[in-house]
Design a protein around this motif. Structure first.
Motif, PDB file in Angstrom:
ATOM      1  N   ILE A  22       0.860  -1.187   0.000  1.00  0.00           N
ATOM      2  CA  ILE A  22       0.000   0.000   0.000  1.00  0.00           C
ATOM      3  C   ILE A  22       0.892   1.231   0.000  1.00  0.00           C
ATOM      4  N   GLU A  23       0.552   2.190  -0.847  1.00  0.00           N
ATOM      5  CA  GLU A  23       1.261   3.460  -0.871  1.00  0.00           C
ATOM      6  C   GLU A  23       0.270   4.574  -0.544  1.00  0.00           C
ATOM      7  N   LEU A  24       0.684   5.492   0.305  1.00  0.00           N
ATOM      8  CA  LEU A  24      -0.143   6.637   0.685  1.00  0.00           C
ATOM      9  C   LEU A  24       0.500   7.901   0.137  1.00  0.00           C
ATOM     10  N   PHE A  25      -0.306   8.698  -0.546  1.00  0.00           N
ATOM     11  CA  PHE A  25       0.150   9.956  -1.129  1.00  0.00           C
ATOM     12  C   PHE A  25      -0.660  11.113  -0.569  1.00  0.00           C
ATOM     13  N   ARG A  26      -0.020  12.247  -0.395  1.00  0.00           N
ATOM     14  CA  ARG A  26      -0.717  13.508  -0.118  1.00  0.00           C
ATOM     15  C   ARG A  26      -0.901  14.175  -1.476  1.00  0.00           C
ATOM     16  N   VAL A  27      -2.113  14.654  -1.733  1.00  0.00           N
ATOM     17  CA  VAL A  27      -2.434  15.278  -3.017  1.00  0.00           C
ATOM     18  C   VAL A  27      -2.395  16.788  -2.850  1.00  0.00           C
ATOM     19  N   GLU A  28      -1.539  17.427  -3.636  1.00  0.00           N
ATOM     20  CA  GLU A  28      -1.410  18.887  -3.635  1.00  0.00           C
ATOM     21  C   GLU A  28      -1.637  19.357  -5.059  1.00  0.00           C
ATOM     22  N   GLY A  29      -2.867  19.766  -5.382  1.00  0.00           N
ATOM     23  CA  GLY A  29      -3.187  20.142  -6.758  1.00  0.00           C
ATOM     24  C   GLY A  29      -3.085  18.924  -7.652  1.00  0.00           C
ATOM     25  N   ARG A  57      -2.744  15.565   8.967  1.00  0.00           N
ATOM     26  CA  ARG A  57      -3.359  16.880   8.839  1.00  0.00           C
ATOM     27  C   ARG A  57      -4.436  16.849   7.769  1.00  0.00           C
ATOM     28  N   ALA A  58      -5.317  17.821   7.841  1.00  0.00           N
ATOM     29  CA  ALA A  58      -6.415  17.912   6.892  1.00  0.00           C
ATOM     30  C   ALA A  58      -5.875  18.027   5.477  1.00  0.00           C
ATOM     31  N   GLY A  59      -6.609  17.470   4.533  1.00  0.00           N
ATOM     32  CA  GLY A  59      -6.214  17.554   3.135  1.00  0.00           C
ATOM     33  C   GLY A  59      -6.751  16.394   2.333  1.00  0.00           C
ATOM     34  N   VAL A  60      -6.285  16.310   1.103  1.00  0.00           N
ATOM     35  CA  VAL A  60      -6.691  15.242   0.195  1.00  0.00           C
ATOM     36  C   VAL A  60      -5.560  14.220   0.120  1.00  0.00           C
ATOM     37  N   TYR A  61      -5.931  12.943   0.188  1.00  0.00           N
ATOM     38  CA  TYR A  61      -4.970  11.845   0.192  1.00  0.00           C
ATOM     39  C   TYR A  61      -5.385  10.794  -0.829  1.00  0.00           C
ATOM     40  N   GLN A  62      -4.420   9.958  -1.176  1.00  0.00           N
ATOM     41  CA  GLN A  62      -4.687   8.876  -2.111  1.00  0.00           C
ATOM     42  C   GLN A  62      -3.989   7.617  -1.627  1.00  0.00           C
ATOM     43  N   LEU A  63      -4.749   6.538  -1.539  1.00  0.00           N
ATOM     44  CA  LEU A  63      -4.199   5.225  -1.220  1.00  0.00           C
ATOM     45  C   LEU A  63      -4.124   4.413  -2.505  1.00  0.00           C
ATOM     46  N   LEU A  64      -3.006   3.733  -2.717  1.00  0.00           N
ATOM     47  CA  LEU A  64      -2.831   2.857  -3.860  1.00  0.00           C
ATOM     48  C   LEU A  64      -2.569   1.446  -3.330  1.00  0.00           C
ATOM     49  N   GLU A  96      -8.557  16.836  11.964  1.00  0.00           N
ATOM     50  CA  GLU A  96      -7.259  16.321  12.401  1.00  0.00           C
ATOM     51  C   GLU A  96      -7.317  15.576  13.733  1.00  0.00           C
ATOM     52  N   SER A  97      -8.487  15.534  14.345  1.00  0.00           N
ATOM     53  CA  SER A  97      -8.607  14.829  15.619  1.00  0.00           C
ATOM     54  C   SER A  97      -9.357  13.499  15.484  1.00  0.00           C
ATOM     55  N   ASP A  98      -9.851  13.164  14.295  1.00  0.00           N
ATOM     56  CA  ASP A  98     -10.637  11.940  14.095  1.00  0.00           C
ATOM     57  C   ASP A  98      -9.765  10.767  13.654  1.00  0.00           C
ATOM     58  N   HIS A  99     -10.319   9.579  13.850  1.00  0.00           N
ATOM     59  CA  HIS A  99      -9.721   8.360  13.311  1.00  0.00           C
ATOM     60  C   HIS A  99     -10.395   8.103  11.968  1.00  0.00           C
ATOM     61  N   TYR A 100      -9.610   8.075  10.909  1.00  0.00           N
ATOM     62  CA  TYR A 100     -10.110   7.733   9.585  1.00  0.00           C
ATOM     63  C   TYR A 100      -9.663   6.317   9.276  1.00  0.00           C
ATOM     64  N   HIS A 101     -10.636   5.432   9.060  1.00  0.00           N
ATOM     65  CA  HIS A 101     -10.347   4.038   8.740  1.00  0.00           C
ATOM     66  C   HIS A 101     -10.923   3.762   7.359  1.00  0.00           C
ATOM     67  N   VAL A 102     -10.077   3.263   6.444  1.00  0.00           N
ATOM     68  CA  VAL A 102     -10.492   3.035   5.061  1.00  0.00           C
ATOM     69  C   VAL A 102     -10.362   1.544   4.749  1.00  0.00           C
ATOM     70  N   PRO A 103     -11.428   0.768   4.971  1.00  0.00           N
ATOM     71  CA  PRO A 103     -11.393  -0.648   4.641  1.00  0.00           C
ATOM     72  C   PRO A 103     -11.535  -0.842   3.125  1.00  0.00           C
ATOM     73  N   LEU A 104     -10.917  -1.887   2.609  1.00  0.00           N
ATOM     74  CA  LEU A 104     -11.027  -2.222   1.192  1.00  0.00           C
ATOM     75  C   LEU A 104     -11.386  -3.691   1.074  1.00  0.00           C
ATOM     76  N   LEU A 105     -12.467  -3.983   0.378  1.00  0.00           N
ATOM     77  CA  LEU A 105     -12.859  -5.348   0.047  1.00  0.00           C
ATOM     78  C   LEU A 105     -12.549  -5.531  -1.430  1.00  0.00           C
ATOM     79  N   ILE A 106     -11.727  -6.536  -1.753  1.00  0.00           N
ATOM     80  CA  ILE A 106     -11.295  -6.710  -3.136  1.00  0.00           C
ATOM     81  C   ILE A 106     -11.567  -8.107  -3.666  1.00  0.00           C
ATOM     82  N   SER A 107     -11.665  -8.185  -4.975  1.00  0.00           N
ATOM     83  CA  SER A 107     -11.629  -9.418  -5.738  1.00  0.00           C
ATOM     84  C   SER A 107     -10.909  -9.053  -7.033  1.00  0.00           C
ATOM     85  N   PRO A 108     -10.593 -10.011  -7.897  1.00  0.00           N
ATOM     86  CA  PRO A 108      -9.894  -9.646  -9.131  1.00  0.00           C
ATOM     87  C   PRO A 108     -10.696  -8.715 -10.051  1.00  0.00           C
TER      88      PRO A 108
END
Length: 117
Positions: A22-29, A57-64, A96-108
């Motif tokens: 898993i890769e986590l990115f911060r999105v800036e523009g 911190r607050a903002g837009v993120y991307q998980l790969l 910035e004070s919350d827990h963000y949990h991003v579950p992913l259910l996958i298949s091919p």
């Protein structure tokens, strides 16, 4: 302080998605800044939060999620190119004070996600 976690479940095999990069990115523009790389454990989770402390911190993120590599390692024959080789989830963190949990259910051939707890 808030934190970001994830959990991957393999709905095709009915088990946790272990060994998924898993890769986590911060999105800036239009720019992506890689801020974390993790591999899921036997429970399909990361051993530590993807983001926490001063980096959270607050903002837009991307998980790969590298789903194609996971399924190929399991011996699943995927067409070339694979339908879902990488699953990309872009989301926002508003508090910035919350827990963000991003579950992913996958298949091919499908995936599902939601904001978990």
């Amino acid at each position: 302080m808030g934190r970001l976690t994830t959990h991957v479940l393999d709905s095709a095999h009915g088990c946790p998605g272990h060994g998924i990069k898993i890769e986590l990115f911060r999105v800036e523009g239009q720019q992506l800044e890689l801020i974390a790389t993790r591999v899921t454990n036997d429970d399909g989770r990361c051993d530590e939060p993807l983001l926490q402390g001063d980096d959270f911190r607050a903002g837009v993120y991307q998980l790969l999620f590298n789903a194609g590599d996971y399924y190929r390692a399991r011996g699943v024959e995927l067409p070339q190119p694979a339908f879902l080789d990488q699953v990309v989830l872009r989301f926002g963190i508003a508090s910035e004070s919350d827990h963000y949990h991003v579950p992913l259910l996958i298949s091919p051939y499908s995936y599902s996600t939601y904001r978990g707890s």
